[in-house]
Each structure stands twice: as structure tokens, then as C-alpha cells.
Design a protein around this motif. Sequence first.
Motif, PDB file in Angstrom:
ATOM      1  N   PHE A 250       0.826  -1.202   0.000  1.00  0.00           N
ATOM      2  CA  PHE A 250       0.000   0.000   0.000  1.00  0.00           C
ATOM      3  C   PHE A 250       0.865   1.259   0.000  1.00  0.00           C
ATOM      4  O   PHE A 250       1.977   1.250   0.514  1.00  0.00           O
ATOM      5  N   ASP A 251       0.310   2.303  -0.574  1.00  0.00           N
ATOM      6  CA  ASP A 251       0.836   3.668  -0.493  1.00  0.00           C
ATOM      7  C   ASP A 251       1.951   3.971  -1.496  1.00  0.00           C
ATOM      8  O   ASP A 251       2.651   3.084  -1.974  1.00  0.00           O
ATOM      9  N   LEU A 252       2.086   5.285  -1.769  1.00  0.00           N
ATOM     10  CA  LEU A 252       3.037   5.767  -2.771  1.00  0.00           C
ATOM     11  C   LEU A 252       4.216   6.480  -2.122  1.00  0.00           C
ATOM     12  O   LEU A 252       4.669   7.500  -2.612  1.00  0.00           O
ATOM     13  N   VAL A 253       4.700   5.936  -1.035  1.00  0.00           N
ATOM     14  CA  VAL A 253       5.859   6.556  -0.385  1.00  0.00           C
ATOM     15  C   VAL A 253       7.101   6.315  -1.246  1.00  0.00           C
ATOM     16  O   VAL A 253       7.149   5.379  -2.046  1.00  0.00           O
ATOM     17  N   PRO A 254       8.134   7.151  -1.107  1.00  0.00           N
ATOM     18  CA  PRO A 254       9.297   7.060  -1.993  1.00  0.00           C
ATOM     19  C   PRO A 254       9.958   5.687  -2.056  1.00  0.00           C
ATOM     20  O   PRO A 254      10.362   5.235  -3.138  1.00  0.00           O
ATOM     21  N   VAL A 255      10.090   4.987  -0.921  1.00  0.00           N
ATOM     22  CA  VAL A 255      10.775   3.687  -0.958  1.00  0.00           C
ATOM     23  C   VAL A 255       9.991   2.671  -1.776  1.00  0.00           C
ATOM     24  O   VAL A 255      10.588   1.806  -2.433  1.00  0.00           O
ATOM     25  N   VAL A 256       8.675   2.759  -1.764  1.00  0.00           N
ATOM     26  CA  VAL A 256       7.863   1.851  -2.579  1.00  0.00           C
ATOM     27  C   VAL A 256       8.054   2.166  -4.061  1.00  0.00           C
ATOM     28  O   VAL A 256       8.235   1.261  -4.894  1.00  0.00           O
ATOM     29  N   LEU A 257       8.030   3.443  -4.399  1.00  0.00           N
ATOM     30  CA  LEU A 257       8.231   3.825  -5.802  1.00  0.00           C
ATOM     31  C   LEU A 257       9.609   3.397  -6.295  1.00  0.00           C
ATOM     32  O   LEU A 257       9.758   2.934  -7.432  1.00  0.00           O
ATOM     33  N   ASP A 258      10.616   3.534  -5.447  1.00  0.00           N
ATOM     34  CA  ASP A 258      11.969   3.104  -5.819  1.00  0.00           C
ATOM     35  C   ASP A 258      12.004   1.606  -6.124  1.00  0.00           C
ATOM     36  O   ASP A 258      12.628   1.174  -7.111  1.00  0.00           O
ATOM     37  N   GLU A 259      11.350   0.815  -5.269  1.00  0.00           N
ATOM     38  CA  GLU A 259      11.378  -0.636  -5.470  1.00  0.00           C
ATOM     39  C   GLU A 259      10.472  -1.076  -6.612  1.00  0.00           C
ATOM     40  O   GLU A 259      10.685  -2.132  -7.201  1.00  0.00           O
ATOM     41  N   MET A 260       9.490  -0.264  -6.958  1.00  0.00           N
ATOM     42  CA  MET A 260       8.707  -0.561  -8.160  1.00  0.00           C
ATOM     43  C   MET A 260       9.567  -0.335  -9.395  1.00  0.00           C
ATOM     44  O   MET A 260       9.527  -1.133 -10.349  1.00  0.00           O
ATOM     45  N   LYS A 261      10.357   0.718  -9.379  1.00  0.00           N
ATOM     46  CA  LYS A 261      11.248   0.980 -10.518  1.00  0.00           C
ATOM     47  C   LYS A 261      12.317  -0.108 -10.637  1.00  0.00           C
ATOM     48  O   LYS A 261      12.754  -0.444 -11.740  1.00  0.00           O
ATOM     49  N   SER A 262      12.723  -0.658  -9.490  1.00  0.00           N
ATOM     50  CA  SER A 262      13.741  -1.712  -9.521  1.00  0.00           C
ATOM     51  C   SER A 262      13.172  -3.042 -10.000  1.00  0.00           C
ATOM     52  O   SER A 262      13.925  -3.962 -10.325  1.00  0.00           O
ATOM     53  N   GLY A 263      11.841  -3.153 -10.002  1.00  0.00           N
ATOM     54  CA  GLY A 263      11.193  -4.380 -10.459  1.00  0.00           C
ATOM     55  C   GLY A 263      10.807  -5.338  -9.357  1.00  0.00           C
ATOM     56  O   GLY A 263      10.210  -6.385  -9.630  1.00  0.00           O
ATOM     57  N   TYR A 264      11.105  -4.999  -8.108  1.00  0.00           N
ATOM     58  CA  TYR A 264      10.833  -5.927  -7.010  1.00  0.00           C
ATOM     59  C   TYR A 264       9.414  -5.804  -6.455  1.00  0.00           C
ATOM     60  O   TYR A 264       8.882  -6.768  -5.915  1.00  0.00           O
ATOM     61  N   VAL A 265       8.798  -4.632  -6.535  1.00  0.00           N
ATOM     62  CA  VAL A 265       7.409  -4.466  -6.104  1.00  0.00           C
ATOM     63  C   VAL A 265       6.546  -4.342  -7.356  1.00  0.00           C
ATOM     64  O   VAL A 265       6.765  -3.448  -8.187  1.00  0.00           O
ATOM     65  N   GLN A 266       5.577  -5.231  -7.481  1.00  0.00           N
ATOM     66  CA  GLN A 266       4.764  -5.289  -8.699  1.00  0.00           C
ATOM     67  C   GLN A 266       3.496  -4.426  -8.625  1.00  0.00           C
ATOM     68  O   GLN A 266       2.953  -4.034  -9.648  1.00  0.00           O
ATOM     69  N   LEU A 267       3.030  -4.148  -7.404  1.00  0.00           N
ATOM     70  CA  LEU A 267       1.737  -3.468  -7.300  1.00  0.00           C
ATOM     71  C   LEU A 267       1.625  -2.767  -5.953  1.00  0.00           C
ATOM     72  O   LEU A 267       2.073  -3.283  -4.927  1.00  0.00           O
ATOM     73  N   THR A 268       1.013  -1.585  -5.962  1.00  0.00           N
ATOM     74  CA  THR A 268       0.672  -0.907  -4.724  1.00  0.00           C
ATOM     75  C   THR A 268      -0.677  -0.216  -4.900  1.00  0.00           C
ATOM     76  O   THR A 268      -1.180  -0.090  -6.015  1.00  0.00           O
ATOM     77  N   ILE A 269      -1.268   0.190  -3.777  1.00  0.00           N
ATOM     78  CA  ILE A 269      -2.544   0.899  -3.801  1.00  0.00           C
ATOM     79  C   ILE A 269      -2.360   2.266  -3.172  1.00  0.00           C
ATOM     80  O   ILE A 269      -1.786   2.388  -2.083  1.00  0.00           O
ATOM     81  N   ASP A 270      -2.841   3.277  -3.857  1.00  0.00           N
ATOM     82  CA  ASP A 270      -2.803   4.642  -3.326  1.00  0.00           C
ATOM     83  C   ASP A 270      -4.135   4.942  -2.651  1.00  0.00           C
ATOM     84  O   ASP A 270      -5.179   4.916  -3.298  1.00  0.00           O
ATOM     85  N   GLN A 271      -4.094   5.220  -1.345  1.00  0.00           N
ATOM     86  CA  GLN A 271      -5.325   5.585  -0.634  1.00  0.00           C
ATOM     87  C   GLN A 271      -5.492   7.099  -0.541  1.00  0.00           C
ATOM     88  O   GLN A 271      -6.382   7.593   0.136  1.00  0.00           O
TER      89      GLN A 271
END
Length: 321
Positions: A250-271
Motif C-alpha cells: 500500500f501507499d506511494l511513499v518514496p521507498v515503494v516507488l523506488d522498489e517498483m522501478k527496480s522491479g521488485y514491487v509489482q503493485l501498490t494501492i494509493d489511498q
Amino acid sequence: MVKRWLVVAAATVAFSLGWQPADAKERYTYLHHSTPTNVFWQAVKRGMDDACAQVQADCQMVFLQQDGNFQEQLNNLEAAIAQKPDGIIMTFAGGEIFDEAIERAMKAGIPVIASNVDHPKKTHRLAFVGQDLEQAGYDLAAGLAPQFPKSGPIHVLIGISGPGQVWAESRGAGIARFMDDYKKANPGRQITYEKIDSGLDLSTTGQRVAAYVQSKPTTAYFDVGYWAAGAAVSLRDLGKKPGEILLACFDLVPVVLDEMKSGYVQLTIDQQPYLQGYIPVHELRNINKYKLGAYDVNTGKALVTPDQVDTLVKLSQEGVR
């Protein structure tokens, strides 16, 4: 110019400062269950600050010294009531522990709006502004499921970041509900899931997930907060390739966005935390000035995939996404 209060970490500090001398401005207090180190809440505060500037109100957001310390949050609530603000915005991650105090506040004519986490019985507040937590958990799992292997066993790990906290348990229940439905829809496959206490810290979550996946083959890890980013770091350190174990959170915090760009996080939800700070202020203003009724607002369950990250980074840095 609208006066601003500094973010404080405890009621003993916040309320020793007192309010500014009485004037025509209304005063709103936002009480929640987290600490200043949780970056999610900076976006909520940005929304509150912007709304307070628009309605020319004096506002303060009171953080905790320890995440999930509901006795501390209750102490903050008692201190806020004693100051007789024009409105209170409140998270109910601690459930019914606040009921008696809230009843006194409302009898004293202080309107209370729930934000981020609703009261478990949907009482003791005029309205709720936030995400449908259980449904968001279900939708997160449903959004990741198309990436599950098409054959063979599937085992999912669900990280309950704050066991016993309403928000964490609700999201976890939604993820589990989807997995039960997925199992029924695929009767010929071995589909299992397990919940663990994954912690409220990136490194703790990473360590616990790493230990788990080394002991049990795991298809995907769902985190009910943003701490899946810590799991991403640990999986990389273990030599796992991006996508080898699917990650969603969940959430669009910077560390999540970084790991999405790296390919390790496939999906998140913005509340949409900005709205959780912005809308309650305007509701309180309209209640007090125009005697309008309160109204619930679902701030959303926007599924965000890695291909969207570049367009969202700037807005995340500005604290509005």
C-alpha cells in the motif's frame, strides 16, 4: 497570513504550547496513531495544512512517540478536549478505547470526523474520510493474482504489520478473503496462505520475510502497509531476481516507488492520504459555519503499477500523492 503549528510528537508538548490568543479563526486538532518518522503522514499533514490555509483556521496535528500506542493517543485526545477546539479529526486504529472520551467531546459540542481508520462500529464520529480497508486488501490481491503462475502450487504470505490494529487486520482480512475465493475458483490446485506479524519497520519486515521465504517456498508477499519495500531489499540481498517472489503493498511513499522501478514491487494501492487531511477540515468548517451535515468519503483504492511510477514520483515528493 494563516498561523501554522509545528508538528509535535506528544500531547505533553503540543498542549503545553497552548492555542494562540482567541480570534475569529476556528481551531482543529488532528489526532492519529503514528510517529513523525512515518512518511505516509507527511502527505496527510500537507492536505490538512492546505485546507486550513484555505479556510483560515488554526490547526495542529499531534503525532505519537510510539507507533500504535493507543493509550498515548487517548491521552492526546483528553488534552485536546480540554482545549475545546472547534473540531477533532481522529483515527480509530485503537478501536473502542476512545469511546467514552469521544462521547464527552460530542456532548460538549465538539464535532468529530474519523479519518484514515474508521471506528470499527462506525459510531462515535459524524463521518469517515478514508479507504475501505477490507475491500482495498481484496482488490490488491485480485490485482496481483493475474501474475501468479498458471500451474503448480501457490503459497502466499500476508504480512500483518500491526497485529490487533484495525487498519492492518482489515486489509489482511481482505487479502485472505480473495485467496479463499481464488482457491474455490481453482479447485484442482494447491493454494495456501499464511499470516505473520511482519512489523512496522522496513528492516524488521525485510528480516522476517527473508527468514520465512528461506524456510517455505513462497509465490507472493502482501504487506498491509508500505513495508514490502523492506522485503524487496532483503530478497535482493538473498539473490532473488525481480518478480521471483511477487510483492504487493500500500501507499506511494518514496521507498515503494523506488522498489517498483527496480522491479521488485509489482503493485501498490494509493489511498490518497492528502485527501485524508484535506477533506475533514472542510467538512468541519461547513458543519460549523453552514450547519451542513457530515458525509463519508472513500478516498480510493487506485492500483498503481511500475509503468506509472515516473509520472507519480514528482507528485509523491510534493506530498500530494
